[in-house]
Design an enzyme around this catalytic site. Structure first.
Site, PDB file in Angstrom:
ATOM      1  N   ARG A 224       0.840  -1.190   0.000  1.00  0.00           N
ATOM      2  CA  ARG A 224       0.000   0.000   0.000  1.00  0.00           C
ATOM      3  C   ARG A 224       0.878   1.245   0.000  1.00  0.00           C
ATOM      4  O   ARG A 224       1.964   1.245   0.636  1.00  0.00           O
ATOM      5  CB  ARG A 224      -0.882   0.044   1.255  1.00  0.00           C
ATOM      6  CG  ARG A 224      -2.027  -0.934   1.258  1.00  0.00           C
ATOM      7  CD  ARG A 224      -3.131  -0.533   0.277  1.00  0.00           C
ATOM      8  NE  ARG A 224      -4.242  -1.471   0.296  1.00  0.00           N
ATOM      9  CZ  ARG A 224      -4.420  -2.471  -0.583  1.00  0.00           C
ATOM     10  NH1 ARG A 224      -3.567  -2.649  -1.573  1.00  0.00           N
ATOM     11  NH2 ARG A 224      -5.473  -3.268  -0.490  1.00  0.00           N
ATOM     12  N   HIS A 272      -0.884   0.452  -9.694  1.00  0.00           N
ATOM     13  CA  HIS A 272      -1.608  -0.503  -8.828  1.00  0.00           C
ATOM     14  C   HIS A 272      -2.193  -1.661  -9.644  1.00  0.00           C
ATOM     15  O   HIS A 272      -3.413  -1.888  -9.676  1.00  0.00           O
ATOM     16  CB  HIS A 272      -2.713   0.217  -8.031  1.00  0.00           C
ATOM     17  CG  HIS A 272      -3.165  -0.568  -6.835  1.00  0.00           C
ATOM     18  ND1 HIS A 272      -3.563   0.011  -5.652  1.00  0.00           N
ATOM     19  CD2 HIS A 272      -3.282  -1.912  -6.630  1.00  0.00           C
ATOM     20  CE1 HIS A 272      -3.914  -0.925  -4.779  1.00  0.00           C
ATOM     21  NE2 HIS A 272      -3.746  -2.113  -5.358  1.00  0.00           N
TER      22      HIS A 272
HETATM   23  P1  NDP Z   1      -1.795 -11.283   4.817  1.00  0.00           P
HETATM   24  O1  NDP Z   1      -2.747 -10.736   5.811  1.00  0.00           O
HETATM   25  O2  NDP Z   1      -1.874 -12.728   4.486  1.00  0.00           O
HETATM   26  O3  NDP Z   1      -0.297 -10.948   5.248  1.00  0.00           O
HETATM   27  C1  NDP Z   1       0.038  -9.740   5.863  1.00  0.00           C
HETATM   28  C2  NDP Z   1       1.431  -9.854   6.432  1.00  0.00           C
HETATM   29  O4  NDP Z   1       1.742  -8.630   7.112  1.00  0.00           O
HETATM   30  C3  NDP Z   1       1.555 -10.978   7.481  1.00  0.00           C
HETATM   31  O5  NDP Z   1       2.738 -11.699   7.284  1.00  0.00           O
HETATM   32  C4  NDP Z   1       1.614 -10.209   8.807  1.00  0.00           C
HETATM   33  O6  NDP Z   1       2.344 -10.869   9.837  1.00  0.00           O
HETATM   34  C5  NDP Z   1       2.357  -8.969   8.360  1.00  0.00           C
HETATM   35  N1  NDP Z   1       2.176  -7.896   9.336  1.00  0.00           N
HETATM   36  C6  NDP Z   1       1.049  -7.216   9.665  1.00  0.00           C
HETATM   37  N2  NDP Z   1       1.301  -6.335  10.652  1.00  0.00           N
HETATM   38  C7  NDP Z   1       2.612  -6.451  10.939  1.00  0.00           C
HETATM   39  C8  NDP Z   1       3.475  -5.827  11.888  1.00  0.00           C
HETATM   40  N3  NDP Z   1       3.024  -4.893  12.733  1.00  0.00           N
HETATM   41  N4  NDP Z   1       4.765  -6.196  11.924  1.00  0.00           N
HETATM   42  C9  NDP Z   1       5.236  -7.141  11.076  1.00  0.00           C
HETATM   43  N5  NDP Z   1       4.471  -7.798  10.162  1.00  0.00           N
HETATM   44  C10 NDP Z   1       3.168  -7.449  10.106  1.00  0.00           C
HETATM   45  O7  NDP Z   1      -2.015 -10.400   3.505  1.00  0.00           O
HETATM   46  P2  NDP Z   1      -1.693 -10.797   1.999  1.00  0.00           P
HETATM   47  O8  NDP Z   1      -0.391 -11.492   1.948  1.00  0.00           O
HETATM   48  O9  NDP Z   1      -2.874 -11.455   1.401  1.00  0.00           O
HETATM   49  O10 NDP Z   1      -1.592  -9.345   1.333  1.00  0.00           O
HETATM   50  C11 NDP Z   1      -0.634  -8.412   1.768  1.00  0.00           C
HETATM   51  C12 NDP Z   1      -0.976  -7.018   1.252  1.00  0.00           C
HETATM   52  O11 NDP Z   1      -0.723  -6.911  -0.140  1.00  0.00           O
HETATM   53  C13 NDP Z   1      -2.456  -6.642   1.346  1.00  0.00           C
HETATM   54  O12 NDP Z   1      -2.782  -6.216   2.666  1.00  0.00           O
HETATM   55  C14 NDP Z   1      -2.589  -5.546   0.341  1.00  0.00           C
HETATM   56  O13 NDP Z   1      -2.394  -4.296   0.936  1.00  0.00           O
HETATM   57  C15 NDP Z   1      -1.462  -5.804  -0.655  1.00  0.00           C
HETATM   58  N6  NDP Z   1      -1.962  -6.135  -1.994  1.00  0.00           N
HETATM   59  C16 NDP Z   1      -1.585  -5.350  -3.048  1.00  0.00           C
HETATM   60  C17 NDP Z   1      -1.991  -5.648  -4.307  1.00  0.00           C
HETATM   61  C18 NDP Z   1      -1.513  -4.875  -5.475  1.00  0.00           C
HETATM   62  O14 NDP Z   1      -2.006  -5.075  -6.577  1.00  0.00           O
HETATM   63  N7  NDP Z   1      -0.536  -4.017  -5.327  1.00  0.00           N
HETATM   64  C19 NDP Z   1      -2.879  -6.778  -4.580  1.00  0.00           C
HETATM   65  C20 NDP Z   1      -3.170  -7.575  -3.421  1.00  0.00           C
HETATM   66  C21 NDP Z   1      -2.737  -7.227  -2.174  1.00  0.00           C
HETATM   67  P3  NDP Z   1       1.826 -12.275  10.427  1.00  0.00           P
HETATM   68  O15 NDP Z   1       2.075 -13.281   9.319  1.00  0.00           O
HETATM   69  O16 NDP Z   1       2.693 -12.489  11.598  1.00  0.00           O
HETATM   70  O17 NDP Z   1       0.371 -12.098  10.716  1.00  0.00           O
HETATM   71  C1  OXD Z   2      -5.807  -5.845  -3.142  1.00  0.00           C
HETATM   72  C2  OXD Z   2      -5.407  -4.835  -4.073  1.00  0.00           C
HETATM   73  O1  OXD Z   2      -5.732  -5.627  -1.937  1.00  0.00           O
HETATM   74  O2  OXD Z   2      -5.801  -4.893  -5.257  1.00  0.00           O
HETATM   75  O3  OXD Z   2      -6.231  -6.917  -3.631  1.00  0.00           O
HETATM   76  O4  OXD Z   2      -4.658  -3.941  -3.727  1.00  0.00           O
END
Ligand code: NDP
Ligand code: OXD
Length: 309
Positions: A224, A272
């Site tokens: 993000r 994006h």
């Molecule tokens: P998940 O919820 O599966 O993973 C999120 C990760 O962030 C986890 O490993 C979590 O740790 C870690 N995390 C959260 N808070 C903290 C913290 N305070 N300190 C350290 N680590 C932290 O999400 P996804 O993998 O499915 O997606 C990740 C992100 O990708 C989405 O939230 C979205 O914003 C972005 N995205 C972007 C897209 C794009 O097109 N650019 C498309 C799809 C998604 P833990 O494993 O320990 O819980």
């Molecule tokens: C998602 C994105 O979160 O598109 O899937 O950013």
């Protein structure tokens, strides 16, 4: 009962037809023609207007149209007790891993420097990239980060990962929590951000983080825009501490026309698109979750309201 849908205008017809095919008895209403709010049982949304979901007194679940749920969780007036459901879709995961592999290899193989040399018409071979020392560090080892690590493994680049809770992933040196951040960054040559956006991770790609990376490191942000402090990235690139960045996400979006990122020679950006929700695939997952709920089962992939993702 009905489902209310808030998506881009271009995808609305496809969503309605896929959901109708998969859930023939479900009425799908567009966001601005929701009708009687008491009819609404499910909401399928991307960036809902703050406070609006609360209108639906009989809402049973809020489904995110994307993997991230920050666009829902940041509503201070979210209806209490209604589960927010993440989208975990193999098609999203596949696309994101492609983007991460592409971008990591692009930085590793010094493509920004070659692009600049080409622009100047200069034949300028650089030393061979040393794969043994060019580590990739992934912040966020969730659904997307852990798959990206797995897809990077065959290239032989040392892999590191950082998450909130401890992890054990084959071929990845895993760090976690605040104490794990500094040692993780100290050994990361290419930093990939795939964190969830929460108050704890907002602005985490900042001057202090960049200074903790080895000189010459690269940064990839495909999570993000709110994770990144824009001015800090520009300063770290201009000072020569960072060598390049690949950015897919911005705050705000679209990136304003006069933003310096557009013309920065060491920044490659995309609008994006790292991983786009594909209706035909996502609709199957959402329909399956609705069927589960109708059978009295909990939906899969409920976001943790306390953690915020
Ligand atoms: P998940 O919820 O599966 O993973 C999120 C990760 O962030 C986890 O490993 C979590 O740790 C870690 N995390 C959260 N808070 C903290 C913290 N305070 N300190 C350290 N680590 C932290 O999400 P996804 O993998 O499915 O997606 C990740 C992100 O990708 C989405 O939230 C979205 O914003 C972005 N995205 C972007 C897209 C794009 O097109 N650019 C498309 C799809 C998604 P833990 O494993 O320990 O819980
Ligand atoms: C998602 C994105 O979160 O598109 O899937 O950013």
């Amino acid at each position: 009962m009905a489902l209310v849908l808030k998506c881009g205008r271009d995808e609305r017809a496809e969503w309605r037809s896929e959901l109708h095919r998969l859930l023939p008895d479900m009425e799908v209403r567009p966001w601005h023609q929701a009708g009687d709010p008491d009819d609404i049982e499910f909401a399928l949304v991307w960036k809902p207007d703050a406070g609006e979901l609360r209108r639906f007194a009989n809402l049973r679940a809020i489904f995110s149209l994307g993997a991230g749920v920050d666009h829902i969780m940041n509503d201070p007036d979210l209806p209490p007790g209604v589960p927010v459901v993440r989208l975990i879709d193999p098609e999203l995961t596949r696309q994101m891993s492609e983007y991460v592999v592409l971008s990591a290899l692009y930085l590793h193989r010094r493509m920004p420097a070659y692009a600049a040399a080409q622009k100047d018409g200069r034949w300028r071979p650089l030393p061979a990239p040393d794969t043994r020392s060019a580590s990739v560090g992934i912040m966020g080892l969730g659904v997307l980060g852990s798959d990206a690590a797995e897809k990077l493994r065959p290239f032989g680049l040392p892999l590191l990962g950082w998450s909130r809770r401890p992890k054990n992933i084959e071929g990845v040196r895993c760090f976690h929590g605040a104490p794990g951040l500094a040692p993780f960054l100290a050994e990361t040559g290419i930093l990939v951000c795939l964190l969830a956006l929460t108050p704890e991770t907002k602005g985490i790609l900042n001057a202090k983080t960049f200074a903790s990376l080895p000189r010459g490191a690269g940064v990839i942000n495909c999570a993000r825009g709110g994770h990144l402090v824009d001015e800090d990235l520009i300063e770290a690139l201009d000072s020569g501490h960072l060598s390049g960045a690949v950015l897919d996400v911005f705050d705000p979006e679209p990136l304003p026309e006069d933003h310096p990122f557009w013309r920065h020679p060491q920044i490659t950006l995309t609008p994006h698109v790292a991983s786009l929700t594909l209706v035909h695939s996502a609709a199957i997952i959402i329909a399956e979750n609705i069927r589960r709920m109708r059978k009295g089962e909990a939906p899969l992939a409920i976001a943790d309201p306390k953690a915020g993702y």
